[in-house]
Design an enzyme around this catalytic site. Structure first.
Site, PDB file in Angstrom:
ATOM      1  N   ASP A 164       0.816  -1.197   0.000  1.00 38.73           N
ATOM      2  CA  ASP A 164       0.000   0.000   0.000  1.00 38.73           C
ATOM      3  C   ASP A 164       0.863   1.265   0.000  1.00 38.73           C
ATOM      4  O   ASP A 164       1.842   1.348   0.758  1.00 38.73           O
ATOM      5  CB  ASP A 164      -0.881  -0.040   1.263  1.00 38.73           C
ATOM      6  N   GLU A 215       2.134  -0.097  -4.794  1.00 39.51           N
ATOM      7  CA  GLU A 215       1.170   0.920  -5.242  1.00 39.51           C
ATOM      8  C   GLU A 215       1.897   2.255  -5.375  1.00 39.51           C
ATOM      9  O   GLU A 215       2.373   2.804  -4.375  1.00 39.51           O
ATOM     10  CB  GLU A 215       0.019   1.058  -4.243  1.00 39.51           C
TER      11      GLU A 215
HETATM   12  C1  NOJ Z   1      -4.352   3.063  -0.787  1.00 42.25           C
HETATM   13  C2  NOJ Z   1      -5.466   2.072  -0.758  1.00 42.25           C
HETATM   14  O1  NOJ Z   1      -5.567   1.456  -2.004  1.00 42.25           O
HETATM   15  C3  NOJ Z   1      -6.709   2.820  -0.365  1.00 42.25           C
HETATM   16  O2  NOJ Z   1      -7.853   2.045  -0.505  1.00 42.25           O
HETATM   17  C4  NOJ Z   1      -6.530   3.300   1.046  1.00 42.25           C
HETATM   18  O3  NOJ Z   1      -7.636   4.096   1.422  1.00 42.25           O
HETATM   19  C5  NOJ Z   1      -5.257   4.106   1.199  1.00 42.25           C
HETATM   20  N1  NOJ Z   1      -4.133   3.517   0.532  1.00 42.25           N
HETATM   21  C6  NOJ Z   1      -4.883   4.240   2.633  1.00 42.25           C
HETATM   22  O4  NOJ Z   1      -4.355   3.013   3.085  1.00 42.25           O
END
Ligand code: NOJ
Length: 534
Positions: free
Chosen positions: A206, A269
């Site tokens: 993440d 990500e």
């Molecule tokens: C990215 C995640 O994909 C998203 O869903 C989330 O709200 C934020 N990071 C915070 O963890």
């Protein structure tokens, strides 16, 4: 690597990653929220899609203020989803079916309920204080600087007891961990080991590009391109909260931990332009993430010129950097691609995703053509939407609705007498797995035909990418070539019938529309895959 046979590729290069949002896949316990036993029950369906791996969005103990992306215990399963035994059973069944299992690792922040943060709240002398990012107030008593949360409002919340602010790039209940602290890093590395010892094959990491902040804590500059209605976070540029050199170093440490185990992987990500994105793969001598997520098919306008130009540039950049490409059309933070590109274009998009050079990631339900489900403000549960009523696009509930399994009440997702946690699509009686199984012309069977093509034609997996001239600005065509095999993909992004140049005509392997035998005419919105005879 790029010109090898597909057998020489690693599983995360060869195969398709399928993202499951566990709350919405299958409810087994009967509470209207999906769970691990539900996922396990549906794994044969997933394996039958011809994908390689499942990535589960967070399943760890959490108060669920951000639906699991606020972790209160990284090494325990939230009771809503089941138990560790349920998880072990899921991994065992996945592996029996030949599927890899990837978890969502959330290192940038914990939940404020996490024991570490609760200890940190004990005061400046707490041994865990430095595990989070604390600053004194600005001279006027306000937040230390202008940094903003992704969900709107300041990225700082005041702690009355100690008189300091703590940093949170998301909700106030998601305090940022201080990755500069060695103990934090050691604890978070042990989380990776814990799950790999339990048989996990990989991780989606993440917001990996946000791990470190500039130590000077300077104000971020205003974004001159921001317009009202855009999310507030985008009103600033982010030179001090994103993509810091220290982050690269922390990722190298994570990678070293993955490399303590056989054949594991991580995909990060990262929302960054290609020149900042590709360095996240590191170098052969100093590797970082195996795949830095490439979200540009989501972010670009949907037309042949811009998509084609991007594919050319990205493929060339990956080749030059020696890194493996990857492609994404949707996830739990982005509106459904069928809604975004329009129903007419959805098979063009699906064909592109599954025939480009690089690993595709598929979001659950996209294979049956699930679309955004309008969720009125009163029914909204996503904090990103609730906190930003002036940014109508910010809410993510529309793309997180329950999987549509069949035409029965609640679409087979949960019992008929239970209210699912998010509303079902109105069209679920027509658009569902059971109905599409029975229809050879369905989106589901088209998706399977694409993964079957990948299995039957190594050129589509391991072959080089080469742009072809289709003779029309609204047609994007390319070849995937491996040894003597040449597979050509022709995508009509436009609404006109187009003539296919003679040198792109061959044996049709797959076409997205109708049954016409005409080799020369490309229908409006048609995708076609052709094998050229050597
Ligand atoms: C990215 C995640 O994909 C998203 O869903 C989330 O709200 C934020 N990071 C915070 O963890």
């Amino acid at each position: 690597m790029t010109s090898g046979l597909s057998g020489e590729l690693k599983w995360w290069q060869r195969g398709v990653i399928y993202q499951i949002y566990p709350r919405s896949f299958q409810d087994d316990s009967g509470d209207g929220v999906g769970d691990l036993r539900g996922v396990t029950r549906r794994l044969p369906y997933v394996a039958g899609l011809g994908v390689e791996a499942v990535w589960l969005s967070p399943i760890f103990t959490s108060p669920m203020r951000d639906f699991g992306y606020d972790v209160a215990d990284y090494c325990a399963i939230d009771p809503l989803f089941g138990t560790l035994e349920d998880f072990d059973a899921l991994v065992q069944e996945a592996h029996r079916l030949g599927l890899k299992v990837m978890l969502d690792y959330v290192p940038n922040h914990t939940s404020s309920d996490h024991a570490w943060f609760q200890e940190a709240l004990g005061g400046k002398e707490s041994p865990r204080r430095d595990w989070y990012v604390w600053r004194d107030p600005a001279p006027d008593g306000g937040p230390p600087n202008n940094w903003k949360s992704f969900f709107g409002g300041p990225a700082w919340t005041f702690d009355q007891a100690s008189g300091q602010y703590y940093l949170h790039q998301f909700l106030p209940s998601q305090p940022d961990l201080n990755w500069r602290n060695r103990e934090v890093r050691a604890a978070m590395m042990d989380v990776l080991r814990f799950w790999m010892r339990r048989g996990v094959d990989g991780f989606r990491v993440d917001v990996i590009w946000l791990l470190a902040e500039d130590e000077r804590f300077l104000d971020e500059p205003v974004n001159p391109d921001w317009q009202p209605g855009h999310p507030e976070h985008a009103s600033l540029l982010h030179p001090y909260t994103q993509d810091q050199p220290e982050t690269h170093a922390y990722i190298r440490e994570m990678r070293a931990v993955l490399d303590e185990f056989d054949d594991r992987m991580m995909v990060g990500e990262i929302y960054l332009p290609v020149e900042q994105l590709l360095p996240y793969a590191g170098t052969p001598g100093s590797p970082m993430v195996h795949l830095p997520f490439n979200f540009h098919l989501i972010l670009l306008p949907w037309n042949a010129e811009q998509i084609g130009a991007f594919v050319d540039d990205y493929d060339a950049a990956c080749r030059a950097a020696g890194s493996w490409p990857n492609w994404v059309l949707g996830n739990h933070d982005q509106h459904r691609f069928k809604t975004r590109v329009g129903a007419a274009q959805s098979r063009v998009a699906q064909t592109l995703l599954l025939t480009l050079r690089g690993t595709p990631t598929v979001y659950y339900g996209d294979e049956i053509g699930m679309e955004n489900v309008p969720v009125p403000f009163e029914q909204m549960v996503d904090p990103a939407g609730l906190q930003q009523p002036d940014s109508p696009q910010a809410g993510r509930d529309p793309e997180r609705t329950p999987m549509q399994w069949d035409g029965s009440a609640n679409a087979g997702f949960c019992p008929a007498d239970v209210t699912p946690w998010l509303p079902l699509a109105e069209n679920f009686r027509e658009v569902n797995v059971a109905a599409q199984e029975a229809d050879p012309a369905s989106d589901l069977n088209y998706f399977r035909a694409l993964t079957r093509l990948r299995a039957e034609h190594p050129a589509l997996v391991a072959g080089e990418y080469r742009r072809l001239d289709a003779g029309h600005a609204d047609v994007f065509a390319y070849e995937r070539g491996l040894g003597p095999e040449r597979v050509v993909v022709v995508l009509n992004f436009g609404a006109e019938t187009r003539t296919l140049p003679a040198d792109l005509q061959g044996t049709t392997l797959l076409r997205s529309l109708g049954t016409s035998e005409d080799q020369t005419a490309l229908q409006p919105n048609e995708a076609r895959v052709v094998r050229l005879e050597a």
